[in-house]
Design a protein around this motif. Structure first.
Motif, short mmCIF file in Angstrom:
data_model
loop_
_atom_site.label_atom_id
_atom_site.label_comp_id
_atom_site.label_asym_id
_atom_site.label_seq_id
_atom_site.Cartn_x
_atom_site.Cartn_y
_atom_site.Cartn_z
N PHE A 172 -97.62 -77.92 28.49
CA PHE A 172 -96.62 -78.80 28.36
C PHE A 172 -95.53 -78.10 27.93
O PHE A 172 -94.41 -78.22 28.51
CB PHE A 172 -97.06 -80.09 27.64
N VAL A 173 -95.68 -77.48 26.81
CA VAL A 173 -94.60 -76.91 26.15
C VAL A 173 -94.00 -75.52 26.80
O VAL A 173 -92.82 -75.59 26.95
CB VAL A 173 -95.08 -76.04 24.54
N ARG A 174 -94.91 -74.88 27.58
CA ARG A 174 -94.11 -73.74 28.55
C ARG A 174 -93.33 -74.56 29.57
O ARG A 174 -92.41 -74.17 29.92
CB ARG A 174 -95.54 -73.13 29.13
N TRP A 175 -93.80 -75.76 30.31
CA TRP A 175 -93.06 -76.15 31.37
C TRP A 175 -91.68 -76.65 30.77
O TRP A 175 -90.42 -76.63 31.32
CB TRP A 175 -93.83 -77.50 31.86
N VAL A 176 -91.87 -77.32 29.36
CA VAL A 176 -90.44 -77.81 28.87
C VAL A 176 -89.48 -76.75 28.46
O VAL A 176 -88.25 -76.82 28.92
CB VAL A 176 -90.93 -78.75 27.78
N VAL A 177 -90.10 -75.61 28.00
CA VAL A 177 -89.39 -74.53 27.43
C VAL A 177 -88.48 -73.90 28.90
O VAL A 177 -87.50 -73.58 28.82
CB VAL A 177 -90.12 -73.35 26.87
N LYS A 178 -89.42 -73.77 29.90
CA LYS A 178 -88.83 -73.31 31.30
C LYS A 178 -87.65 -74.04 31.63
O LYS A 178 -86.53 -73.86 32.18
CB LYS A 178 -89.84 -73.23 32.36
N GLU A 179 -87.70 -75.46 31.60
CA GLU A 179 -87.05 -76.59 31.99
C GLU A 179 -85.48 -76.24 31.32
O GLU A 179 -84.33 -76.40 31.57
CB GLU A 179 -87.62 -77.79 31.71
N VAL B 209 -84.53 -70.86 24.14
CA VAL B 209 -85.61 -71.29 23.55
C VAL B 209 -86.87 -70.40 24.12
O VAL B 209 -86.63 -70.21 25.21
CB VAL B 209 -85.84 -72.73 23.47
N GLY B 210 -87.90 -69.96 23.60
CA GLY B 210 -88.97 -69.34 24.02
C GLY B 210 -90.38 -70.08 23.62
O GLY B 210 -90.25 -70.93 22.98
N TYR B 211 -91.46 -69.52 24.19
CA TYR B 211 -92.68 -69.97 23.82
C TYR B 211 -93.75 -68.89 23.53
O TYR B 211 -93.64 -67.78 24.18
CB TYR B 211 -93.19 -70.96 24.78
N VAL B 212 -94.86 -69.22 22.56
CA VAL B 212 -95.88 -68.18 22.66
C VAL B 212 -97.00 -69.35 22.80
O VAL B 212 -97.19 -70.23 21.97
CB VAL B 212 -96.10 -67.69 21.36
N ARG B 213 -97.88 -69.07 23.65
CA ARG B 213 -99.31 -69.81 23.86
C ARG B 213 -100.57 -69.00 23.48
O ARG B 213 -101.03 -68.10 24.31
CB ARG B 213 -99.55 -70.44 25.10
#
Lengths: 365, 182
Positions: A262-269, A277-281
């Motif tokens: 979910f976080v990855r999708w939101v960050v891309k948006e 903003v970026g993400y690490v999963r």
């Protein structure tokens, strides 16, 4: 091989059988039940055995016995059942017996249980956290390989969403003939032989051999050796993760499993709208991808952690960045009335709002 | 084709879960990527039942619960509000006029509305529980989301061995849905 529409539970079960898992035992509990049902369906036709045990305690005991013979064996449950299995998991670590544990969690409240454990002794268990059915299918063979290589239980940490989402995936045929490879490479396996040593083989958390000139074990020697193996395993497994958009990010959001998706999708948006903003999963939760988190956070002004719990993985994130930048918790427990971890907050617009609020707070500093 | 999210909402007994599975199977027949997540209550008939199907050419990014919908299939009005709030401004709204009062359902100007008597048509082809299949047939025919032949093949792939007697009437429902928008 053709792609098929498979629910996560079915795909995980097929993937296990495809890499020669030939023994499975468990006790039904949502969202783990479908894994057990599928193993009961898939194992007998290939000569394997699936047991619906009396409880999780018996399930892991049965899997322990099967694994000790050299067979690829697995068990699983959800956090409540894993709680009952803790003693056996820790004993199997010290006895150095491979096992795969499918941990279909309810929410993410069992991060500490999965990565630290509640057994006794100087033990650790590698933990792999897939976020899609396709990723789970890739991680299952790795889990068995790691378990065999390091002679240690390995956890796969999924959840309700992973188990119940269907995707078009390809799994190596579960019907292929067993290679027998798993057993052949295990000289320690209790196969009825002495392995040419003339001495009985022993697989115990107390030691691999009784002292010759007396009764009992030399625990100092055994625990030192088991401890060294644990350290070697922790250092020998390359941690890995999914990283995106971190290069010039003001805020890096860390999240794992379904929440990470979910976080990855939101960050891309948010990125497509120009937000920094970026993400690490993290995919391996132990060993934790410390270096990747440090690298992602290097240029950031702050790190935020989103988990569907009160804040557990945040400890590993803080241990990674070691105070070099602020680490804030933006998650929280979100549950359904049945407690399956399918909460109303697990929704992209709501997660977006939390990330955006944190980003604005960071950029206003 | 970017990701196309189809939200189906209805009540138990309208064939929502089967229609979603048939659509997902059809996407595989077409060689596309697909993801399917269902939620439904314990009741066999009358409880709320929702499904999310995402179809794409590339591996799917969308989480199981999607934020935005390319299409909403309102098979029943009882739980329509949540999916409707997710419909994209240029999305597709298909309403089953057999049970949905369309005047009470507002949608942005850019939305394409398909108002079709799905349940009535399903009844007429002899499968009253196939209202959602009629809707999926109409959606495929009007948008090309999946090939109609693939939807028909999807019925064969989705129905378990003990439900084979429903293959023919399910295919008939899909064809009838396609004819509604021809």
């Amino acid at each position: 091989m053709a792609r098929r529409l498979m629910e996560g539970s079915e795909a995980i079960a097929e993937a296990m059988v495809a890499v020669d898992c030939r023994f499975f035992a468990g006790y039904p509990m949502t969202p783990f039940t479908e894994i057990l049902e599928r193993m009961a369906e898939f194992l007998p036709p290939v000569g394997g055995v699936c047991m619906n045990a009396e409880s999780e305690l018996e399930a892991i005991g049965m899997a322990w016995g099967a694994a000790a013979t050299g067979a690829r064996a697995a068990t699983g449950s959800t956090g409540q059942g894993l709680a009952l299995m803790q003693e056996s998991i820790s004993e199997m670590c010290t006895a150095r017996i491979p096992l795969v544990v499918i941990n279909m969690g309810r929410g993410q409240g069992d991060y500490f249980q999965a990565t630290r454990g509640g057994g006794h002794g100087d033990y650790r268990t590698p933990v792999l956290a897939p976020s899609t059915v396709a990723e789970a299918v890739e991680l299952v063979p790795l889990a068995f390989d790691l378990a065999d290589r390091w002679r240690n239980p390995v956890l796969i940490y999924g959840d309700y969403y992973l188990g119940h989402t269907s995707q078009a995936v390809e799994v190596q045929s579960k019907d292929h003939a067993s290679t027998g490879r798993a057993v052949a490479d295990k000289p320690w396996a209790l196969d009825g032989s002495t392995g040419g040593s003339g001495r009985a083989k022993l697989l115990s958390s107390l030691g691999e051999a009784k002292q010759r000139d007396g009764v009992g074990y030399d625990l100092a020697e055994h625990l030192e050796r088991a401890g060294a193996a644990t350290l070697e395993m922790g250092a020998g497994i390359e941690p890995f993760c999914d990283v995106g958009h971190c290069d010039d990010a003001d805020l890096v959001v860390v999240a794992f499993g379904t929440i990470g998706r979910f976080v990855r999708w939101v960050v891309k948006e948010l990125r497509s709208e120009g937000h920094r903003v970026g993400y690490v999963r993290p995919i391996t939760l132990f060993p934790f991808p410390t270096e990747a988190v440090v690298e992602a956070a290097a240029g950031a002004r702050s790190v935020a952690v989103y988990e569907n719990n009160l804040g557990q993985m945040i400890d590993d994130v803080r241990l990674s960045v070691l105070g070099s930048c602020p680490v804030e918790f933006i998650g929280g427990l979100s549950m359904d009335s049945s407690g399956f971890g399918v909460g109303p907050e697990i929704d992209a617009p709501k997660i977006r709002a939390r990330i955006l609020a944190e980003l604005e707070r960071v950029e206003a500093r | 084709m970017s990701e196309r999210e189809v939200l189906l909402t209805g009540i138990g007994g309208q064939g929502v879960q089967l229609a979603a599975r048939v659509l997902a199977e059809a996407a595989i027949v077409d060689g596309k990527e697909v993801q399917f997540f269902a939620s439904y209550g314990g009741m066999m008939r009358g409880g709320n039942t929702d499904a999310t199907v995402v179809v794409a050419d590339e591996p799917i990014d969308a989480p199981p619960v999607v934020a935005k919908a390319w299409a909403v299939l309102g098979i029943h009005p009882a739980h329509l509000a949540d999916p409707l709030a997710r419909l994209r401004g240029d999305g597709i709204l298909l309403l089953n006029t057999s049970v949905v009062e369309v005047d009470g359902v507002e949608s942005p100007d850019g939305v394409t509305r398909l108002e079709l008597a799905c349940s009535t048509v399903a009844h007429d082809v002899g499968n009253p529980m196939a209202g959602a299949l009629v809707a999926v047939g109409a959606l495929a025919a009007s948008t090309g989301l999946v090939e109609l032949a693939s939807l028909e093949a999807g019925v064969d792939r989705a129905l378990p061995s003990y439900r084979r007697q429903h293959v023919e009437s399910s295919v008939a429902a899909i064809r009838a849905g396609a004819e509604l928008v021809a």
